[in-house]
Motif scaffolding. Structure first.
Motif, PDB file in Angstrom:
ATOM      1  N   GLY A 126      16.017  35.336   3.646  1.00  0.00           N
ATOM      2  CA  GLY A 126      16.020  34.685   5.141  1.00  0.00           C
ATOM      3  C   GLY A 126      16.972  33.485   5.358  1.00  0.00           C
ATOM      4  O   GLY A 126      17.790  33.201   4.549  1.00  0.00           O
ATOM      5  N   SER A 127      16.598  32.925   6.447  1.00  0.00           N
ATOM      6  CA  SER A 127      17.722  31.821   6.751  1.00  0.00           C
ATOM      7  C   SER A 127      16.770  30.738   7.197  1.00  0.00           C
ATOM      8  O   SER A 127      15.656  30.857   7.905  1.00  0.00           O
ATOM      9  CB  SER A 127      18.383  32.412   7.965  1.00  0.00           C
ATOM     10  OG  SER A 127      19.435  33.253   7.283  1.00  0.00           O
ATOM     11  N   THR A 128      17.182  29.544   7.033  1.00  0.00           N
ATOM     12  CA  THR A 128      16.795  28.223   7.707  1.00  0.00           C
ATOM     13  C   THR A 128      17.877  27.765   8.809  1.00  0.00           C
ATOM     14  O   THR A 128      18.963  28.257   8.589  1.00  0.00           O
ATOM     15  CB  THR A 128      16.505  27.121   6.768  1.00  0.00           C
ATOM     16  OG1 THR A 128      17.550  27.127   6.069  1.00  0.00           O
ATOM     17  CG2 THR A 128      15.560  27.348   5.905  1.00  0.00           C
ATOM     18  N   TYR A 129      17.437  26.992   9.730  1.00  0.00           N
ATOM     19  CA  TYR A 129      18.446  26.432  10.618  1.00  0.00           C
ATOM     20  C   TYR A 129      18.768  24.992  10.646  1.00  0.00           C
ATOM     21  O   TYR A 129      17.624  24.377  10.471  1.00  0.00           O
ATOM     22  CB  TYR A 129      18.019  27.079  11.989  1.00  0.00           C
ATOM     23  CG  TYR A 129      18.279  28.708  12.168  1.00  0.00           C
ATOM     24  CD1 TYR A 129      19.278  29.330  12.532  1.00  0.00           C
ATOM     25  CD2 TYR A 129      16.918  29.230  11.558  1.00  0.00           C
ATOM     26  CE1 TYR A 129      19.408  30.732  12.376  1.00  0.00           C
ATOM     27  CE2 TYR A 129      17.114  30.838  11.777  1.00  0.00           C
ATOM     28  CZ  TYR A 129      18.501  31.543  12.332  1.00  0.00           C
ATOM     29  OH  TYR A 129      18.365  32.758  12.232  1.00  0.00           O
ATOM     30  N   ARG A 130      19.792  24.558  10.737  1.00  0.00           N
ATOM     31  CA  ARG A 130      20.240  23.131  11.055  1.00  0.00           C
ATOM     32  C   ARG A 130      20.586  23.019  12.552  1.00  0.00           C
ATOM     33  O   ARG A 130      21.377  23.622  13.092  1.00  0.00           O
ATOM     34  CB  ARG A 130      21.508  23.001   9.892  1.00  0.00           C
ATOM     35  CG  ARG A 130      21.899  21.502   9.810  1.00  0.00           C
ATOM     36  CD  ARG A 130      23.026  21.272   8.951  1.00  0.00           C
ATOM     37  NE  ARG A 130      24.185  21.705   9.322  1.00  0.00           N
ATOM     38  CZ  ARG A 130      25.122  20.599  10.098  1.00  0.00           C
ATOM     39  NH1 ARG A 130      24.697  19.442  10.210  1.00  0.00           N
ATOM     40  NH2 ARG A 130      26.232  21.205  10.711  1.00  0.00           N
ATOM     41  N   LEU A 163      19.971  31.871  -0.092  1.00  0.00           N
ATOM     42  CA  LEU A 163      20.879  32.516  -1.197  1.00  0.00           C
ATOM     43  C   LEU A 163      20.339  32.306  -2.380  1.00  0.00           C
ATOM     44  O   LEU A 163      21.119  32.673  -3.427  1.00  0.00           O
ATOM     45  CB  LEU A 163      22.418  32.579  -0.924  1.00  0.00           C
ATOM     46  CG  LEU A 163      23.000  32.857   0.478  1.00  0.00           C
ATOM     47  CD1 LEU A 163      24.471  32.288   0.256  1.00  0.00           C
ATOM     48  CD2 LEU A 163      22.817  34.326   0.546  1.00  0.00           C
ATOM     49  N   ASP A 164      19.067  32.080  -2.696  1.00  0.00           N
ATOM     50  CA  ASP A 164      18.399  31.989  -3.975  1.00  0.00           C
ATOM     51  C   ASP A 164      18.366  33.343  -4.810  1.00  0.00           C
ATOM     52  O   ASP A 164      17.223  34.230  -4.444  1.00  0.00           O
ATOM     53  CB  ASP A 164      17.121  31.426  -4.006  1.00  0.00           C
ATOM     54  CG  ASP A 164      16.780  30.826  -5.077  1.00  0.00           C
ATOM     55  OD1 ASP A 164      17.243  31.423  -6.127  1.00  0.00           O
ATOM     56  OD2 ASP A 164      15.787  30.002  -5.364  1.00  0.00           O
ATOM     57  N   ILE A 165      19.139  33.969  -5.564  1.00  0.00           N
ATOM     58  CA  ILE A 165      19.263  35.254  -5.992  1.00  0.00           C
ATOM     59  C   ILE A 165      18.162  35.490  -7.248  1.00  0.00           C
ATOM     60  O   ILE A 165      17.662  36.489  -7.336  1.00  0.00           O
ATOM     61  CB  ILE A 165      20.673  35.408  -6.806  1.00  0.00           C
ATOM     62  CG1 ILE A 165      21.025  34.306  -7.740  1.00  0.00           C
ATOM     63  CG2 ILE A 165      21.691  35.484  -5.951  1.00  0.00           C
ATOM     64  CD1 ILE A 165      21.889  34.630  -8.893  1.00  0.00           C
ATOM     65  N   LEU A 166      17.405  34.459  -7.696  1.00  0.00           N
ATOM     66  CA  LEU A 166      16.409  34.603  -8.429  1.00  0.00           C
ATOM     67  C   LEU A 166      15.053  34.825  -7.737  1.00  0.00           C
ATOM     68  O   LEU A 166      14.023  35.282  -8.385  1.00  0.00           O
ATOM     69  CB  LEU A 166      16.087  33.527  -9.358  1.00  0.00           C
ATOM     70  CG  LEU A 166      17.402  33.098 -10.389  1.00  0.00           C
ATOM     71  CD1 LEU A 166      17.015  31.935 -10.778  1.00  0.00           C
ATOM     72  CD2 LEU A 166      17.658  34.418 -11.305  1.00  0.00           C
TER      73      LEU A 166
END
Lengths: 545, 380
Positions: free
Chosen positions: A65-69, A57-60
């Protein structure tokens, strides 16, 4: 709308919130040691790897996309076979207080699905309901001024009771003078360890109970006896001096009686008594049941049956035709086996017909007592429907029988023993003494002793109650050495002694304020009251409010 | 609490002597009534023979008295003597008293065919019928005793006051055994039948203290269906019935009474020479074990007097006296009042295992112990 086939739902699909017990697991505390999953008797919980999406969620930045934990956690099964039974062993072994089952306060839907493969629910334990009428009885004839109350700590108390038929005084004097047979009696502590079979109980549990009973008799001086239940008795016990603390039970399956009969010539002493089981409070009208899980090599040898098969006893004795004929024959046969020196008495389940059984026994000169087992009695295995809905509460049953004996002036001749729910809510001395003041000569308690002496986890909230399938997580009702080695017989014996010492003191604390110390207050109905008008009327005791 | 006094002497004496002991023991009880048993009676105005039964009680109305006379007449009793107390009704609290009757009868000729037990049973049934008769008529007739050589008087009020009201100090009635108890059953509402001493077929006892084992004992005695085991207005009545049961029904010696009401413990019986028999007796009579706190004082038809304690001995009592004259009382001052000129150092307070018996010869008191050998041959 999603197609129906893609939802993993079957008629018996349940979610964790449909189950009676919900596992609460705190991932922040869990060290993943795995002890909870390995100790769980129903394998209700399992270690699982889960993936959690972590959105970027980096708005800049334009890139999305997503990463997974990946994380590891404990989850519970939702199928019936592996449902959590709430025993709480997971909490007990968890080093970090990370897990516990909590009762589901909402809609428990397993009750509609506990009939998988056409098999109704079978379980151990007892009637799943709360307080019994016994808990509401209080002792209210307090000695204060017109007669001084006694000191439970300093006065000498005689609390023992008599097991065995007692002759009317005139008949006793006549027979004594002419040297005729006088029925055998035993002076015992009025709280008896009730029938739990060698088979239902693990060897370690059984051994612990016997050690405890022997210590109480030989060291403490409290003459506690225990009943075997159906299923015989280990040969080393039969040939030991401890046999005198044991009531041997014969029931409709006659399990273990080959061994017992063969051991008679080698017995060092007589057993305390012989109990003929015709009925049981937990499953009235039903025979004993030892499910195949528990028929180990040892049990099969003791009972003279193949290993790993169900052992249902018939509902009635094969020879049973009528109480006048067959019961009399059985009582006489067993009396004869021990040369008429051992009391022989029947055990029946609480029932509206108890009075007619009693009246037959009154006329049978060899019948030594009557044990009535009420609806709150426990068992190692029975159908849930029998446990929850069959039988008769013990209080009114025993009272009715006692008053019937009083009307005939024979209340001293046939002692009544009561069982079924004694100590259900922990008030063991109060429950027992209430029954004694209603007319019982003594009480049998099984489940209470399992709970107090061995930490049985079963409860009337249907907690655990797995006794029937041999998976007792405490090792009390299991024949699997891996499970029963969890139970140290010495520690059980210690707890048996603790429990009886406490009962002994509480009995004195009840008797002393009533001004009684010289004899057990059997039938002292003027000393008790209940805050329920209908019950007071039925029990013919004082209504109090 | 009740105060008890019994005096037995070879020569008849005035019951007032025992009432003075009640007065001496006045501290600690409410003096609400008097129960009196006279045995071995002598009338100044009549030469009494002990083969004639004496009926004693209270007629509360003239009609009741007439009914009583008719009742006895119809059954073939011939009135030989009726004692007229010089009564001062102003000293009696209760207002519904017409006559205190002590009637000596010749028993019906038809009874000649009965043996001794049969006659005594008939006497009991007659008394019970009269009692029921009174109860049916609103309690206008109270009958205390009907037996040979026994008079019973029960009344509400201070013992000495009752004695004065009936002029018991006029020596017109004297007796060799007098038992007195000084309290009505104020715990549960006054009923003359609830006042000690209690009486059945010549056997009489009185008790102080509560009987905590009353209900189980009563339930068992009631189940015997013996006509005399009735009433139970007082929890102490069962002590009399137990003594009656042991002596009359079981035909056991007096000593067995103590073994029945306060049996020895199992380990004590294990070393007793007749322990086996006594253990069986304890079991057979288990419902008759008393739990105190009580002192029981009683007398038998042959004028034997006895005293026992419950096992805990929380109601001690004393016996003292000299050959020919003995007194038992729940308080020492009571004994002092009855026999002041005795050697007090020989007074005895029984322990839990003792039974004190003064035999009819009154030469000495016997202290029986439960640990003593029990005469088995008498039991057989």
């Amino acid at each position: 709308m999603v197609s129906i086939r893609s939802i993993p739902s079957t008629p018996s699909s349940l979610t964790y919130c449909d189950l009676p017990w919900i596992i609460q697991h705190r991932e922040d505390r869990c060290t993943l040691c795995g002890q909870c999953t390995s100790v769980c008797p129903t394998q209700a919980i399992y270690l699982t790897y889960r993936r959690q999406r972590m959105p970027n969620l980096d708005i800049l930045k334009k890139k999305r996309g997503s990463t997974y934990r990946t994380f590891v956690g404990i989850r519970q099964h939702t199928n019936m076979a592996n449902r959590c039974v709430g025993c709480g062993m997971c909490s007990m072994v968890c080093p970090n207080e990370a897990i516990t089952p909590v009762p589901n306060p909402n809609d428990i839907r397993t009750r509609f699905h506990n009939n998988q493969k056409g098999q109704p629910l079978k379980r151990g334990g007892r009637k799943n309901s709360g307080a019994t009428i016994l808990d509401n009885i209080i002792f209210n004839r307090i000695s204060m001024l017109t007669d001084p109350a006694l000191d439970a700590g300093r006065h000498e108390f005689f609390e023992n009771t008599i097991l065995g038929r007692i002759l009317p005084p005139e008949e006793y004097l006549k027979r004594k003078a002419s040297g005729e047979w006088i029925p055998p009696t035993r002076e015992i502590f009025p709280f008896i360890i009730g029938s739990m079979s060698f088979g239902a109980l693990s060897p370690n549990m059984w051994l612990g109970l016997l050690q405890g009973a022997a210590y109480l008799n030989e060291v403490v001086g409290i003459p506690v006896v225990m009943a075997t239940g159906e299923g015989g008795c280990p040969p080393w016990v039969l040939k030991s001096p401890f046999l005198k603390y044991i009531i041997l039970q014969i029931a409709s399956g006659y399990f273990g009686w080959d061994e017992i009969v063969r051991a008679i010539p080698d017995m060092q002493c007589d057993p305390a008594a012989i109990e003929i089981k015709y009925g049981q409070g937990a499953k009235p009208g039903d025979g004993g049941l030892l499910m195949w899980f528990k028929v180990s090599k040892l049990i099969s040898k003791l009972r003279g049956v193949p290993e790993g098969i169900d052992l249902p006893s018939p509902p009635v004795h094969q020879t049973l035709y009528s109480i006048e004929e067959s019961v009399m024959k059985m009582i006489q046969t067993l009396s004869m086996a021990w040369n008429f020196k051992v009391p022989v008495y029947p055990k029946i389940s609480g029932s509206t017909s108890a009075k007619s059984v009693l009246n037959n026994l009154v006329r049978n000169p060899y019948a030594s007592a009557l044990l009535i087992d009420g609806v709150d009695g426990g068992t190692g295995a029975a159908y849930n429907v029998s446990l929850d809905t069959m039988g008769h509460p013990i209080a009114s049953n025993v009272r009715e029988c006692y008053l019937d004996l009083c009307a005939q002036g024979r209340q001293n001749e046939i002692p009544l023993f009561a069982a079924g729910g004694v100590g259900k809510n922990g008030n063991v001395a109060q429950n027992g003494m209430a029954l004694i003041m209603l007319g019982a000569s003594g009480v049998h308690m099984g489940k209470y002793i399992m709970q107090a002496a061995a930490g049985c986890l079963g409860s009337e909230k249907n907690r655990c109650n797995l006794c029937n399938i041999g998976l007792c997580p405490k090792g009390i009702t299991s024949q699997n050495p891996k499970l029963y080695r969890r139970l140290d017989p010495d520690q059980v014996a210690q707890r048996v002694v603790d429990a009886f010492l406490a009962i002994n003191t509480e009995v004195k604390k009840i008797m002393a304020p009533l001004g009684r110390s010289q004899s057990l207050p059997i039938g002292m109905s003027d000393a008790i009251g209940i805050n329920d008008k209908a019950a007071a009327e039925r029990l013919k005791i004082r209504y109090i409010c | 609490m009740c105060r008890l006094a019994l005096k037995t002497a070879a020569e008849p004496f005035s019951p007032f002597n025992v009432l003075s002991a009640m007065e001496a023991m006045q501290e600690g009880y409410d003096g609400s009534g008097l129960g009196l048993v006279l045995r071995g009676v002598k009338f100044q105005d009549f030469s009494y023979k002990s083969e004639d039964p004496i009926l004693s009680g209270i007629a509360h109305t003239e009609e009741a008295m007439n009914r009583l006379n008719l009742f006895m007449q119809d059954r073939g009793f011939k009135l030989k003597y009726s004692h007229e107390f010089t009564t001062d009704f102003s000293l009696i609290k209760a207002k519904d008293r017409h006559k205190y009757f002590v009637n000596v009868y010749k028993q019906p000729d038809s009874w000649n065919e009965f043996d001794k037990t049969g006659v005594e049973d008939e006497l009991l049934l007659t008394r019970l019928n009269l009692r029921r008769n009174g109860e049916k008529h609103g309690g206008d007739l109270t009958v205390f005793s009907f037996f040979y050589d026994v008079i019973m008087i029960k009344e509400v009020g201070w013992p000495l006051g009752v004695g004065k009201a009936l002029s018991l100090n006029d020596d017109r009635i004297t007796a060799r055994v007098v038992m007195a108890q000084g309290r009505q059953n104020t715990n549960y509402g006054i009923n003359l039948y609830a006042c000690h001493p209690f009486f059945i077929q010549g056997i009489s006892t009185m008790t102080n203290g509560e009987n905590t084992a009353f209900i189980p004992i009563k339930d068992w005695l009631t189940g015997k269906n013996f006509p005399g085991y009735t009433g139970f207005q007082s929890d102490s009545e069962v002590f009399t019935f137990i003594l009656h049961y042991v002596v009359r029904h079981l035909k056991l010696p007096l000593m067995a009474y103590k073994h029945v009401i306060t049996p020895l413990k199992t380990k004590e019986l294990a070393v007793h020479p007749q322990g086996d028999f006594l253990l069986g007796l304890r079991n057979a009579c288990r419902r008759l074990i008393i739990d105190g706190p009580n002192c029981v004082i009683g007398s038998m038809p042959d004028e034997t007097c006895l005293m026992v304690m419950d096992h805990k001995k929380m109601r001690p009592a004393t016996i003292g006296g000299k050959p020919g004259e003995w007194a038992m009382a729940s308080e020492m001052c009571g004994v002092d009042a009855m026999i002041p000129d005795r050697d007090k150092s020989l007074d005895f307070q029984p322990m839990r295992e003792n039974m004190i018996v003064v035999p009819p010869d009154r030469k000495e008191l016997k202290i029986w112990s439960q640990f003593d050998p029990y005469p088995l041959h008498q039991a057989a």
